[in-house]
Scaffold this active site. Structure first.
Site, PDB file in Angstrom:
ATOM      1  N   ILE A  63      -5.955 -34.451  -4.874  1.00  0.00           N
ATOM      2  CA  ILE A  63      -5.908 -34.948  -3.484  1.00  0.00           C
ATOM      3  C   ILE A  63      -7.267 -35.514  -3.047  1.00  0.00           C
ATOM      4  O   ILE A  63      -7.357 -36.186  -2.019  1.00  0.00           O
ATOM      5  CB  ILE A  63      -5.402 -33.893  -2.453  1.00  0.00           C
ATOM      6  CG1 ILE A  63      -6.295 -32.643  -2.428  1.00  0.00           C
ATOM      7  CG2 ILE A  63      -3.944 -33.541  -2.709  1.00  0.00           C
ATOM      8  CD1 ILE A  63      -6.026 -31.733  -1.218  1.00  0.00           C
ATOM      9  N   ASP A 129      -3.408 -17.194   8.096  1.00  0.00           N
ATOM     10  CA  ASP A 129      -3.891 -16.276   9.140  1.00  0.00           C
ATOM     11  C   ASP A 129      -5.368 -15.935   8.955  1.00  0.00           C
ATOM     12  O   ASP A 129      -6.010 -15.402   9.867  1.00  0.00           O
ATOM     13  CB  ASP A 129      -3.045 -14.994   9.178  1.00  0.00           C
ATOM     14  CG  ASP A 129      -3.010 -14.203   7.873  1.00  0.00           C
ATOM     15  OD1 ASP A 129      -3.670 -14.600   6.902  1.00  0.00           O
ATOM     16  OD2 ASP A 129      -2.309 -13.170   7.843  1.00  0.00           O
ATOM     17  N   TYR A 153     -13.256 -19.171   1.375  1.00  0.00           N
ATOM     18  CA  TYR A 153     -11.882 -19.703   1.396  1.00  0.00           C
ATOM     19  C   TYR A 153     -11.423 -19.915   2.839  1.00  0.00           C
ATOM     20  O   TYR A 153     -10.945 -20.994   3.208  1.00  0.00           O
ATOM     21  CB  TYR A 153     -10.930 -18.746   0.671  1.00  0.00           C
ATOM     22  CG  TYR A 153      -9.457 -18.984   1.009  1.00  0.00           C
ATOM     23  CD1 TYR A 153      -8.787 -20.108   0.546  1.00  0.00           C
ATOM     24  CD2 TYR A 153      -8.758 -18.081   1.824  1.00  0.00           C
ATOM     25  CE1 TYR A 153      -7.453 -20.337   0.876  1.00  0.00           C
ATOM     26  CE2 TYR A 153      -7.421 -18.300   2.147  1.00  0.00           C
ATOM     27  CZ  TYR A 153      -6.777 -19.427   1.677  1.00  0.00           C
ATOM     28  OH  TYR A 153      -5.459 -19.652   2.003  1.00  0.00           O
ATOM     29  N   ALA A 155     -13.110 -20.159   5.533  1.00  0.00           N
ATOM     30  CA  ALA A 155     -13.901 -21.180   6.236  1.00  0.00           C
ATOM     31  C   ALA A 155     -13.454 -22.580   5.830  1.00  0.00           C
ATOM     32  O   ALA A 155     -13.403 -23.502   6.664  1.00  0.00           O
ATOM     33  CB  ALA A 155     -15.381 -20.979   5.941  1.00  0.00           C
ATOM     34  N   LYS A 157     -10.418 -23.415   4.883  1.00  0.00           N
ATOM     35  CA  LYS A 157      -9.099 -23.662   5.507  1.00  0.00           C
ATOM     36  C   LYS A 157      -9.262 -23.929   7.008  1.00  0.00           C
ATOM     37  O   LYS A 157      -8.570 -24.771   7.585  1.00  0.00           O
ATOM     38  CB  LYS A 157      -8.168 -22.465   5.284  1.00  0.00           C
ATOM     39  CG  LYS A 157      -7.750 -22.225   3.846  1.00  0.00           C
ATOM     40  CD  LYS A 157      -6.918 -23.339   3.229  1.00  0.00           C
ATOM     41  CE  LYS A 157      -5.539 -23.443   3.820  1.00  0.00           C
ATOM     42  NZ  LYS A 157      -4.728 -24.473   3.119  1.00  0.00           N
ATOM     43  N   PRO A 208      -6.525  -1.857  -9.621  1.00  0.00           N
ATOM     44  CA  PRO A 208      -7.829  -1.790  -8.949  1.00  0.00           C
ATOM     45  C   PRO A 208      -7.728  -2.009  -7.429  1.00  0.00           C
ATOM     46  O   PRO A 208      -7.743  -3.139  -6.944  1.00  0.00           O
ATOM     47  CB  PRO A 208      -8.618  -2.930  -9.612  1.00  0.00           C
ATOM     48  CG  PRO A 208      -7.578  -3.900 -10.057  1.00  0.00           C
ATOM     49  CD  PRO A 208      -6.331  -3.136 -10.337  1.00  0.00           C
ATOM     50  N   TYR A 210      -9.217  -2.169  -3.886  1.00  0.00           N
ATOM     51  CA  TYR A 210     -10.565  -2.374  -3.357  1.00  0.00           C
ATOM     52  C   TYR A 210     -10.889  -1.348  -2.272  1.00  0.00           C
ATOM     53  O   TYR A 210     -10.107  -1.170  -1.311  1.00  0.00           O
ATOM     54  CB  TYR A 210     -10.695  -3.768  -2.731  1.00  0.00           C
ATOM     55  CG  TYR A 210     -10.602  -4.931  -3.709  1.00  0.00           C
ATOM     56  CD1 TYR A 210     -10.768  -4.753  -5.084  1.00  0.00           C
ATOM     57  CD2 TYR A 210     -10.365  -6.224  -3.243  1.00  0.00           C
ATOM     58  CE1 TYR A 210     -10.683  -5.825  -5.967  1.00  0.00           C
ATOM     59  CE2 TYR A 210     -10.284  -7.301  -4.119  1.00  0.00           C
ATOM     60  CZ  TYR A 210     -10.442  -7.091  -5.484  1.00  0.00           C
ATOM     61  OH  TYR A 210     -10.361  -8.168  -6.349  1.00  0.00           O
ATOM     62  N   ASN A 252      -2.887  -1.492   2.328  1.00  0.00           N
ATOM     63  CA  ASN A 252      -2.724  -1.796   0.904  1.00  0.00           C
ATOM     64  C   ASN A 252      -2.248  -0.575   0.132  1.00  0.00           C
ATOM     65  O   ASN A 252      -1.444  -0.708  -0.794  1.00  0.00           O
ATOM     66  CB  ASN A 252      -4.039  -2.328   0.328  1.00  0.00           C
ATOM     67  CG  ASN A 252      -4.284  -3.767   0.745  1.00  0.00           C
ATOM     68  OD1 ASN A 252      -3.341  -4.514   1.035  1.00  0.00           O
ATOM     69  ND2 ASN A 252      -5.539  -4.166   0.807  1.00  0.00           N
TER      70      ASN A 252
END
Ligand code: NAD
Ligand code: DAU
Length: 342
Positions: A63, A129, A153, A155, A157, A208, A210, A252
């Protein structure tokens, strides 16, 4: 609206969206324009190519390449652009933000310029979001809230959203934006938490988690998200933003427990590891605006997690080859030397 260019259509959400459009609108022609990065996979669209040879075309391209984007719009008389193309994984943006700035920001600019050049094509931007930043207490993000992204990421978007809005205000480009919560479901690359954990668990490897695992996310089923995008594309008010999610978040750790129970694996596979840098603690959006437009999700977070886990159990042939490729190197870099917490 008839000739739609779906950028990033070989990725996780894009391929599910392409399937939905082709099934639902017999007169639409879809051109998927995708660079095929590690996350873009032609096999995600294999069935589509076989089933809709006259209404589906694939073009491999970036793009950020204005010449090729314009040529594709011309070749397929595109009247609508839906932009899913992005670098989409937060952890990779922390490791190396470069591609995120190029694709998510500059790439969006190229698409907007092309839409403008060809007589203000209808343009829809897939956002997230994460642009709102993490949300405290019981608050929920509204479409009118100021953006406060916290990872490279997010920032990138948010920058794209600002550009899309600027093209609406300055040039009258007919745009809409949807901001989706965490998507899960078929064809998600196993770097994202749910496919990562299911595939690890199926291979009896540790999961894993976090930090303390108390971070909260709204895990929505990808088809619910795609139906919301479709609704906004057809009935959304031009210039407006719509949040899409169940509106109900969970931790999570709660997500991992549901997932392990669904596939019959023990909780002892959970391993707490060093946290993600700048980890957003909680996302949760107010979704009353999309509901008022006529949308409602078919899946709760729990149903979405269970359905996703079942898909990965049934589709080893899709994910096993991925685990032995580029992913192996990525996994070693991301998790190989990560501190295990007591
Ligand atoms: P993905 O990583 O699975 O797919 C991204 C696709 O974009 C891939 O097919 C890739 O090849 C393509 N792509 C990347 N760079 C490109 C470039 N320069 N030119 C052309 N194609 C390129 O991502 P996804 O999870 O399907 O996300 C799709 C969109 O939805 C993204 O914009 C993402 O920010 C947004 N989003 C994702 C989620 C989620 O939970 N996954 C939630 C909300 C919003
Ligand atoms: O909220 C929407 C966003 O959801 C999208 O915009 C992004 O494209 C998408 O990647 C996703 O971002 P997250 O960072 O929320 O998703 P991820 O699957 O990477 O992580 C979800 C949660 O799980 C998050 O709190 C971090 C945690 N996690 C993640 C991984 C990969 C772990 O605990 N362990 C892990 O190994």
């Amino acid at each position: 609206m008839q000739n739609i260019m779906v950028t990033g259509g070989a990725g996780f959400i894009g391929c599910n969206f392409v399937r939905l459009l082709l099934e639902k609108y017999a007169d639409y022609k879809i051109t998927v324009y995708d660079k095929l990065t590690y996350a873009g996979r032609l096999e995600n669209l294999q069935d589509v190519a076989a089933q809709y040879p006259d209404r589906y075309t694939f073009v491999q391209g970036d793009i950020c390449d204005a010449t090729q984007v314009e040529q594709t719009v011309k070749d397929y008389t595109i009247d609508t652009i839906v932009n899913f193309a992005a670098e989409s994984h937060v952890d990779r943006s922390i490791m190396n933000p470069d591609a995120f700035i190029k694709t998510d920001v500059y790439g969006t600019y190229v698409l907007l310029e092309t839409a403008r050049k060809f007589g203000n094509l209808r343009y829809h931007q897939i956002s997230t979001d994460e642009v709102y930043g993490h949300i405290h207490g019981e608050e929920r993000s509204l479409e009118t809230d100021a953006m406060a992204p916290r990872s490279p990421y997010a920032a990138s978007k948010a920058s794209a959203d600002h550009l899309v809005n600027a093209y609406y205000i300055t040039f009258g480009l007919p745009i809409t934006i949807t901001r989706g919560a965490n998507n899960i479901g078929p064809f998600q690359y196993p770097e994202k938490v749910i496919p990562l954990f299911v595939t690890n668990a199926l291979n009896d490897q540790k999961l894993p988690v976090y930090g303390d695992g108390q971070q909260m996310r709204d895990y929505q089923y990808v088809m619910d998200h795609c139906e919301g995008i479709d609704l906004v594309l057809h009935k959304g008010v031009i210039g407006e933003v719509y949040n899409i999610g169940t509106g109900k978040e969970m931790t999570n750790l709660a997500m991992v427990e549901i997932l392990l129970d669904e596939i019959g694996k023990p909780r002892s596979l959970i391993q707490h590891v060093e946290d993600r840098l700048g980890h957003d603690r909680r996302y949760c959006m107010d979704v009353r605006k999309i509901i008022a437009l006529g949308w409602e999700p078919d899946y709760t977070c729990e149903e979405a997690i269970r359905a996703t886990a079942r898909w990965y159990v049934a589709n080893r042939a899709w994910w096993e080859p991925i685990l032995s490729g580029e992913f192996k190197e990525y996994y070693q870099k991301m998790y190989g030397n990560r501190k295990v917490l007591a």
